[in-house]
Design a protein around this motif. Structure first.
Motif, short mmCIF file in Angstrom:
data_model
loop_
_atom_site.label_atom_id
_atom_site.label_comp_id
_atom_site.label_asym_id
_atom_site.label_seq_id
_atom_site.Cartn_x
_atom_site.Cartn_y
_atom_site.Cartn_z
N TYR A 187 0.73 -5.35 3.08
CA TYR A 187 1.84 -4.84 3.90
C TYR A 187 1.34 -3.68 4.75
O TYR A 187 1.78 -2.53 4.62
CB TYR A 187 3.02 -4.39 3.03
CG TYR A 187 4.40 -4.63 3.63
CD1 TYR A 187 4.70 -4.23 4.93
CD2 TYR A 187 5.41 -5.25 2.90
CE1 TYR A 187 5.95 -4.45 5.47
CE2 TYR A 187 6.67 -5.47 3.43
CZ TYR A 187 6.93 -5.06 4.70
OH TYR A 187 8.18 -5.28 5.23
N MET A 240 7.27 -0.17 0.10
CA MET A 240 7.89 -0.86 1.22
C MET A 240 8.00 0.08 2.41
O MET A 240 8.51 1.17 2.28
CB MET A 240 9.28 -1.34 0.80
CG MET A 240 10.04 -2.08 1.89
SD MET A 240 9.44 -3.75 2.13
CE MET A 240 10.10 -4.53 0.67
N PHE A 247 3.40 -2.64 -1.93
CA PHE A 247 3.49 -4.10 -1.88
C PHE A 247 2.14 -4.66 -2.31
O PHE A 247 1.13 -4.37 -1.69
CB PHE A 247 3.83 -4.53 -0.46
CG PHE A 247 4.55 -5.83 -0.33
CD1 PHE A 247 5.93 -5.90 -0.48
CD2 PHE A 247 3.86 -6.99 -0.05
CE1 PHE A 247 6.60 -7.10 -0.35
CE2 PHE A 247 4.52 -8.20 0.08
CZ PHE A 247 5.90 -8.25 -0.06
N THR A 282 13.48 -12.29 -2.81
CA THR A 282 13.19 -11.15 -3.67
C THR A 282 13.90 -11.29 -5.02
O THR A 282 15.07 -11.69 -5.08
CB THR A 282 13.63 -9.84 -2.98
OG1 THR A 282 12.90 -9.70 -1.76
CG2 THR A 282 13.35 -8.63 -3.87
N TYR A 306 4.38 -11.57 -4.76
CA TYR A 306 4.01 -10.17 -4.58
C TYR A 306 4.82 -9.29 -5.53
O TYR A 306 5.94 -9.65 -5.94
CB TYR A 306 4.30 -9.72 -3.14
CG TYR A 306 3.51 -10.47 -2.09
CD1 TYR A 306 2.26 -10.02 -1.69
CD2 TYR A 306 4.01 -11.63 -1.53
CE1 TYR A 306 1.52 -10.69 -0.73
CE2 TYR A 306 3.28 -12.34 -0.58
CZ TYR A 306 2.03 -11.86 -0.19
OH TYR A 306 1.31 -12.54 0.75
N ILE A 334 6.52 -5.44 -5.88
CA ILE A 334 6.97 -4.28 -5.10
C ILE A 334 7.22 -3.12 -6.06
O ILE A 334 8.00 -3.25 -7.01
CB ILE A 334 8.27 -4.60 -4.33
CG1 ILE A 334 8.08 -5.82 -3.44
CG2 ILE A 334 8.72 -3.40 -3.51
CD1 ILE A 334 9.37 -6.32 -2.81
#
Lengths: 174, 192
Positions: free
Chosen positions: A5, B1, B20, B121, B187, B189
């Motif tokens: 990201y 994020m 992330f 998500t 992924y 987070i």
């Protein structure tokens, strides 16, 4: 665990142009994400935001979108033309002023692969105290070229002010 | 994020506090489903990102989720969708006793010009004090025979379990075979 990201480019637009462009996008990521937070100065007429890839203005874009609006409450639009409508739907309106920021988020999957390019987008904005619009859509650019440039342009000349960020996400294993 | 409107947005490269993380990527082909197993705990949320289609006769299709191998009627999905050829154009689907959760749309057919994509998500996947909530956006334009038609949805799901999620099975919701080129990535987070 591998981090991803990454911020690729950030555009700060200051009300002097109706277009914001990401250029020379590297092909080293798997997905791209655009997040924009901006206003545009369209004094009276309706104004949406279009997105184009690699400066292609031909009718190679397909889109299905859905949104809420004041009138009608729900709206959908299937669109084939020379752009992706990432803010508002075809024939709907965005008349955001300085106190009415617009938010967009665009996800582009596999932007550098040899398939056609696909993604999803969502948006939200408020106009004055009485009108709000949120929505989402899926789009396709029928080209197998890697995306190296993305342009955002108001549909009838509103000037952009704000920040639009481009991020890259790399697929992989921990 | 990343946060919208970050003050130092002129910078490029990784932000100061990245959150992330890659966990796993799969390219399932010739199978109807794929399972991410031994999912590490320690993140706040999980996110699935997909680029996919299956070989169903060229019509709309989609991806579904199951957690921890649970095949019971413990999933509660609701999603709004809009489709070019659907009558009426808007749909609102709801099932409080489903055997899987809805992840997002993807097309059927073997034509490599038509793919679905999206993100989904899974919130608080490790929290054993609550049921698990998920949501995202997914869609496609055109199906495998080249006909014009878009389909996009915004699903939300509840898995009625307080168990920490340690495996995710992602599957064609029509039982069709995922085709070569499909890519599904998981992924993590991190929270603050």
């Amino acid at each position: 665990m591998a981090e991803t990201y990454d911020l690729i480019q950030s555009l700060t637009v200051t009300g002097s142009s109706d277009t914001a462009s990401f250029t020379s996008i590297p092909g080293t990521y798997t997905d791209l994400i655009v997040q924009g937070n901006f206003t545009q100065t369209m004094p009276s007429a309706s104004c949406d935001i279009d997105m184009r890839f690699n400066s292609d203005t031909a009718g190679n874009y397909y889109q299905q979108g859905a949104g809420s609006n004041t009138t009608p409450l729900f709206r959908s639009e299937a669109f084939n033309g020379g752009s992706v409508r990432v803010m508002g739907l075809q024939n709907s309106q965005t008349t955001g002023g300085e106190n009415n920021p617009n938010f967009i988020e665009v996800h582009i999957a596999e932007y550098a692969n040899s398939y056609t390019k696909n993604g999803v987008n969502s948006w939200a904005y408020v106009v004055g105290t009485a009108t709000a619009n949120v929505g989402f859509g899926a789009f396709q650019w029928r080209s197998t070229s890697a995306i190296t440039r993305i342009d955002f342009k108001t549909t009838n000349g509103g000037l952009l002010t704000g920040t639009i960020n481009l991020y890259g996400i790399l697929a992989g294993n921990a | 994020m990343p946060i919208l409107g970050v003050i130092d947005s002129a910078k490029t490269g990784r932000l100061a506090n990245p959150s992330f993380y890659q966990i796993a990527t799969a390219t399932p082909s010739g199978v109807t489903n794929y399972t991410f197993s031994s999912i590490p705990q320690g993140y706040q949320h999980l996110q699935i990102r997909y680029f996919a289609k299956d070989n169903r006769s060229p019509v709309y299709s989609g991806l579904a989720l199951r957690f921890n191998g649970d095949t019971g009627a413990n999933y509660w999905y609701s999603f709004a969708d809009v489709a070019t050829t659907q009558v009426p154009t808007f749909g609102n689907y709801y099932d409080s006793a489903s055997t899987d959760a809805f992840c997002g749309n993807s097309p059927g057919g073997t034509n490599n010009n038509y793919w679905g994509s999206g993100w989904h998500t899974i919130f608080n996947y490790s929290d054993t004090s609550m049921w698990k909530y998920t949501g995202g956006v997914g869609g496609n334009n055109g199906v495998g025979d080249g006909s014009y038609g878009g389909f996009v949805s915004q699903p939300g799901n509840i898995w009625r379990s307080t168990a920490a999620i340690t495996s995710i099975n992602i599957r064609s919701n029509t039982g069709s075979t995922l085709t070569a080129g499909t890519r599904i990535s998981l992924y993590g987070i991190k929270g603050s």
